[in-house]
Structures are given as C-alpha cells and as structure tokens.
Design an enzyme around this catalytic site. Structure first.
Site, mmCIF file in Angstrom:
data_model
loop_
_atom_site.group_PDB
_atom_site.id
_atom_site.type_symbol
_atom_site.label_atom_id
_atom_site.label_comp_id
_atom_site.label_asym_id
_atom_site.label_seq_id
_atom_site.Cartn_x
_atom_site.Cartn_y
_atom_site.Cartn_z
ATOM 1 N N SER A 1 0.854 -1.192 0.000
ATOM 2 C CA SER A 1 0.000 0.000 0.000
ATOM 3 C C SER A 1 0.883 1.232 0.000
ATOM 4 O O SER A 1 1.916 1.283 0.663
ATOM 5 C CB SER A 1 -0.951 -0.018 1.187
ATOM 6 O OG SER A 1 -0.256 0.190 2.385
ATOM 7 N N GLY B 1 -1.816 4.667 -4.161
ATOM 8 C CA GLY B 1 -2.545 3.432 -4.470
ATOM 9 C C GLY B 1 -1.862 2.161 -3.998
ATOM 10 O O GLY B 1 -1.219 2.127 -2.950
ATOM 11 N N ALA C 1 -1.808 7.742 -1.005
ATOM 12 C CA ALA C 1 -2.501 8.346 -2.148
ATOM 13 C C ALA C 1 -2.034 7.768 -3.486
ATOM 14 O O ALA C 1 -2.710 7.918 -4.509
ATOM 15 C CB ALA C 1 -2.290 9.857 -2.126
ATOM 16 N N GLY D 1 -5.282 1.415 5.840
ATOM 17 C CA GLY D 1 -4.620 0.131 5.551
ATOM 18 C C GLY D 1 -5.502 -1.043 5.963
ATOM 19 O O GLY D 1 -5.575 -2.063 5.263
ATOM 20 N N ASP D 2 -6.178 -0.915 7.105
ATOM 21 C CA ASP D 2 -7.061 -1.997 7.573
ATOM 22 C C ASP D 2 -8.234 -2.169 6.610
ATOM 23 O O ASP D 2 -8.696 -3.284 6.350
ATOM 24 C CB ASP D 2 -7.614 -1.671 8.978
ATOM 25 C CG ASP D 2 -6.500 -1.310 9.935
ATOM 26 O OD1 ASP D 2 -5.378 -1.791 9.722
ATOM 27 O OD2 ASP D 2 -6.748 -0.529 10.871
HETATM 28 N N1 LIG Z 1 -4.645 10.191 0.554
HETATM 29 C C1 LIG Z 1 -5.215 9.101 0.024
HETATM 30 N N2 LIG Z 1 -5.970 9.215 -1.082
HETATM 31 C C2 LIG Z 1 -6.560 8.138 -1.639
HETATM 32 N N3 LIG Z 1 -6.445 6.890 -1.150
HETATM 33 C C3 LIG Z 1 -5.691 6.709 -0.051
HETATM 34 C C4 LIG Z 1 -5.048 7.796 0.603
HETATM 35 N N4 LIG Z 1 -4.388 7.318 1.680
HETATM 36 C C5 LIG Z 1 -4.622 5.987 1.695
HETATM 37 N N5 LIG Z 1 -5.399 5.620 0.649
HETATM 38 C C6 LIG Z 1 -5.861 4.270 0.314
HETATM 39 O O1 LIG Z 1 -5.694 3.434 1.453
HETATM 40 C C7 LIG Z 1 -4.717 2.426 1.199
HETATM 41 C C8 LIG Z 1 -3.924 2.156 2.459
HETATM 42 O O2 LIG Z 1 -3.268 3.347 2.863
HETATM 43 P P1 LIG Z 1 -1.773 3.359 3.416
HETATM 44 O O3 LIG Z 1 -0.836 2.930 2.368
HETATM 45 O O4 LIG Z 1 -1.571 4.714 3.999
HETATM 46 O O5 LIG Z 1 -1.846 2.203 4.521
HETATM 47 P P2 LIG Z 1 -1.182 2.094 5.943
HETATM 48 O O6 LIG Z 1 0.132 2.824 5.930
HETATM 49 O O7 LIG Z 1 -1.217 0.689 6.325
HETATM 50 O O8 LIG Z 1 -2.263 2.922 6.745
HETATM 51 P P3 LIG Z 1 -2.698 2.909 8.284
HETATM 52 O O9 LIG Z 1 -1.604 2.224 9.061
HETATM 53 O O10 LIG Z 1 -2.824 4.371 8.568
HETATM 54 O O11 LIG Z 1 -4.000 2.210 8.304
HETATM 55 C C9 LIG Z 1 -3.895 2.962 0.030
HETATM 56 O O12 LIG Z 1 -3.245 1.920 -0.675
HETATM 57 C C10 LIG Z 1 -4.969 3.676 -0.785
HETATM 58 O O13 LIG Z 1 -5.732 2.751 -1.554
HETATM 59 O O1 LIG Z 2 0.143 -0.622 17.242
HETATM 60 P P1 LIG Z 2 -0.528 -1.282 16.051
HETATM 61 O O2 LIG Z 2 -1.306 -2.478 16.478
HETATM 62 O O3 LIG Z 2 0.404 -1.532 14.920
HETATM 63 O O4 LIG Z 2 -1.545 -0.212 15.457
HETATM 64 C C1 LIG Z 2 -2.658 0.177 16.203
HETATM 65 C C2 LIG Z 2 -3.475 1.165 15.410
HETATM 66 O O5 LIG Z 2 -2.744 2.347 15.089
HETATM 67 O O6 LIG Z 2 -3.867 0.567 14.181
HETATM 68 C C3 LIG Z 2 -5.157 1.003 13.794
HETATM 69 C C4 LIG Z 2 -5.073 1.741 12.491
HETATM 70 O O7 LIG Z 2 -4.519 0.944 11.510
HETATM 71 C C5 LIG Z 2 -5.680 1.832 14.952
HETATM 72 O O8 LIG Z 2 -7.025 1.521 15.202
HETATM 73 C C6 LIG Z 2 -4.776 1.495 16.107
HETATM 74 O O9 LIG Z 2 -4.645 2.517 17.065
#
Ligand SMILES: Nc1ncnc2c1ncn2[C@@H]1O[C@H](COP(=O)(O)OP(=O)(O)OP(=O)(O)O)[C@@H](O)[C@H]1O
Ligand SMILES: O=P(O)(O)OC[C@@]1(O)O[C@H](CO)[C@@H](O)[C@@H]1O
Length: 316
Positions: free
Chosen positions: A224, A229, A227, A255-256
């Site tokens: 992931s 994708g 933004a 991400g979830d």
């Molecule tokens: N600014 C954005 N605009 C459009 N889509 C987004 C954006 N941010 C996240 N996404 C969507 O959400 C997906 C997951 O986001 P990201 O890569 O930030 O995951 P992550 O780092 O695991 O996030 P988190 O730990 O905050 O849940 C991206 O692959 C995309 O599809």
């Molecule tokens: O400390 P971890 O378990 O890696 O992440 C926990 C967490 O940031 O993950 C979720 C968002 O992805 C939130 O609901 C929660 O607070």
C-alpha cells in the site's frame, strides 16, 4: 454461510482517541478542536468493515477486562461474534492527531501484558476456530508477554491446515510473520523498506522487493502506498491501482480497510481487476471519514469506476 466466515485476530486492541487541530507543535500546548473515541486496533477495524460488507465475523485476541465496554458494544451493534480472551488490566488508548493538512501523528501505547496462561487460551481459541473457519486476518502489533516467534507459530499452524491468513503487522512481529507463509501480506512502502533493509520508494524497487518477498512462499504481496494506491503481486502477476484524489479527513485505518476489501473480494472469489478496484476504492473512501467503516456502499461502487487498475508487464 461458511463462504463468508472470517476470523480477525487483534492481539493488541486500542481505543482510538482522534483529535483535530490546525497544526501540531511539538514541545508546547496544543488545543484540540474536536475529538472522537472509537474502539479499534487493526483486527477490530478489519472486522468492522467486513461485518458492514456482509461477512460473518468472529473477533479474537486479547482484551483488557477493565475498559472492554466500547468494544463489546461495537460487536453487539455489528453482529460480530466475540471470541476475545479477557486479560487483566485495560486495553491501550492510542492518540491520533489529525492536522488541517491531513497529516496524522500516531501516539501508539504499549497495551496490556499477557500471561503464559492467556497465550495458551488464545492458542486454544485459534485451534477451535480453525475447525470451522478457512480465512483469518491477523493484524497489528504485539502486547508485552507474547513473542514474534509465537505469533509466527500460529500462522504456520493455520497455513499447514490450508487456511488463508491475511497478515499485516510491523517491526519484529512483521519480520517473524513474513517467514511463516501467510497467504497475503500488506506492508506499506515503509514497512517493506524495513523488511528489505533499505529505503524503497520508486515503483521498480518496490516491485523487486515485493517479488523477493513473494518468493519466500507468500501467495499475495499487497504493497500500500497511500494516495499513490496499491501494487499487488498474486501468483507471479503484478497489478497496480491508482485512486482518484480524495479530500483527506483522516488516514487512520485506511490500511485496515484495504485488507478488509481484499479479504471480502477473496470471499466472493472476484477476479483480480474487480478485487483491486473494489479494495482501492473502499480504502480511498475511508480517508474521507474519521471513523473506520463503510458509510455508503453505493459511494464505493461509484468511486470504483474512478480507480485506475492495470496489469503490469513485470513478472513477480
Ligand atoms: N490520501 C489518500 N488518497 C486516496 N487513497 C488513499 C489515501 N491514503 C490511503 N489511501 C488508500 O488506502 C490504502 C492504504 O493506505 P496506506 O498505504 O496509507 O496504509 P497504511 O500505511 O497501512 O495505513 P494505516 O496504518 O494508517 O491504516 C492505500 O493503498 C490507498 O488505496
Ligand atoms: O500498534 P498497532 O497495532 O500496529 O496499530 C494500532 C493502530 O494504530 O492501528 C489502527 C489503524 O490501523 C488503529 O485503530 C490502532 O490505534
């Protein structure tokens, strides 16, 4: 229907306290304009999204007995089966500070400490659930008292029984879990860089690292990129998706939501284009709201038509 049954495992759930402010200034007093408190933790978020999409979800993991009410209330509201092992103390509260620019600062706390007996109880729960479930999502960090190796041994156990394990974690837990052949992993580019031991940001280097990861026996590597994708390697074939520009309210749980979307697509046995456009649209919409969840499935369907999905020439 067994086809739509999923177990999500949250070893370290959290109450997410999200606060909005103009601009965060470290080392001084910051005034929060509005705040929300929601039950979360990665697996709880995945469960909520899957339940809203229509899956029959069972949640498990470790939950502090002292502040469990918001979680149990959510499970009741969403019809989620509660298989959490109760442990002494309180689950952590994580603070998410969302600035006007959309930047998020996470203050993630350590959580409960689990005993050997708690770990045994969870192991037993997983064994029992594996008799009736084929799909598991194991996501998030580890609380104190459980080793990355123990987590990896559960993934190995499920893998050996032919279960599909969706896995998303960080640091030592991610490194250990990746060696245990989960069916799908979802690192972001930063987590993949950590695994590879070097900073990766350009597509060719992400593809190379994803390919190396796939060759360790992981069927699906989903990278992931916020933004920018998603890059997805499945059985040697790469796909890439690009969501449209979104108005970001909070990226917490994006991400979830992507993991939940991939899982829902797998349960429905959708083809790759449908899977990736759906999961990308679902996660892109998630950033336009504070809380995790599917507010309007019609909006997801509409956004999906704006997601660009293409098959890449590179082989994984
Ligand atoms: N600014 C954005 N605009 C459009 N889509 C987004 C954006 N941010 C996240 N996404 C969507 O959400 C997906 C997951 O986001 P990201 O890569 O930030 O995951 P992550 O780092 O695991 O996030 P988190 O730990 O905050 O849940 C991206 O692959 C995309 O599809
Ligand atoms: O400390 P971890 O378990 O890696 O992440 C926990 C967490 O940031 O993950 C979720 C968002 O992805 C939130 O609901 C929660 O607070």
């Amino acid at each position: 229907m067994t086809q739509f049954r999923v177990v999500t495992v949250t070893l370290n759930p959290a109450l997410d306290m999200t606060g909005d402010l103009d601009e965060l200034k470290a080392g001084t007093v910051n005034l929060i304009q509005s705040s929300n408190l929601n039950p979360g933790g990665k697996g709880v978020n995945v469960a909520k999204v899957l339940a809203e999409l229509g899956a029959e979800v069972t949640v498990t993991g470790f939950m502090g007995v002292e502040n469990q009410h918001p979680f149990t209330q959510l499970f009741e509201q969403k019809g989620i089966h509660d298989g959490f092992v109760r442990v002494a103390g309180t689950s952590r509260t994580n603070v998410k500070l969302v600035e006007e620019s959309g930047r998020v600062t996470d203050l993630n706390f350590p959580g409960v400490t689990v005993s050997k007996n708690d770990v045994l109880k969870l192991e037993q729960t997983l064994k029992t659930l594996s008799k009736t479930h084929d799909v598991f999502a194991i996501t998030g960090s580890l609380p104190s008292g459980i080793s990355p190796e123990k987590l990896a041994s559960w993934i190995v156990m499920l893998h050996e029984q032919g279960k599909k394990v969706f896995f998303d974690s960080s640091n030592a837990a991610l490194a250990a879990g990746l060696k245990a052949s989960p069916w799908l992993v979802k690192p972001n580019d930063e987590e993949l860089s950590q695994w590879a031991g070097k900073h990766l940001s350009e597509v060719p280097e992400l593809l190379q690292a994803g390919k190396t990861l796939g060759q360790t026996g992981i069927d699906n590597v989903v990278i992931s990129r916020g933004a920018k994708g998603v890059l997805w390697l499945k059985y040697g074939v790469w796909y890439a998706s690009q969501p449209p520009e979104m108005k970001v309210v909070s990226t917490v749980g994006a991400g979830d939501t992507l993991v939940a979307g991939m899982c829902w697509a797998e349960l429905n046995q959708w083809d790759r284009e449908t899977t990736l456009s759906f999961a990308t649209a679902l996660s892109a919409l998630a950033v336009t709201q504070v809380n995790v969840g599917v507010e309007d499935i019609a909006q997801v369907e509409a956004l999906r038509r704006e997601v660009n999905v293409k098959k890449l020439k590179e082989q994984g």
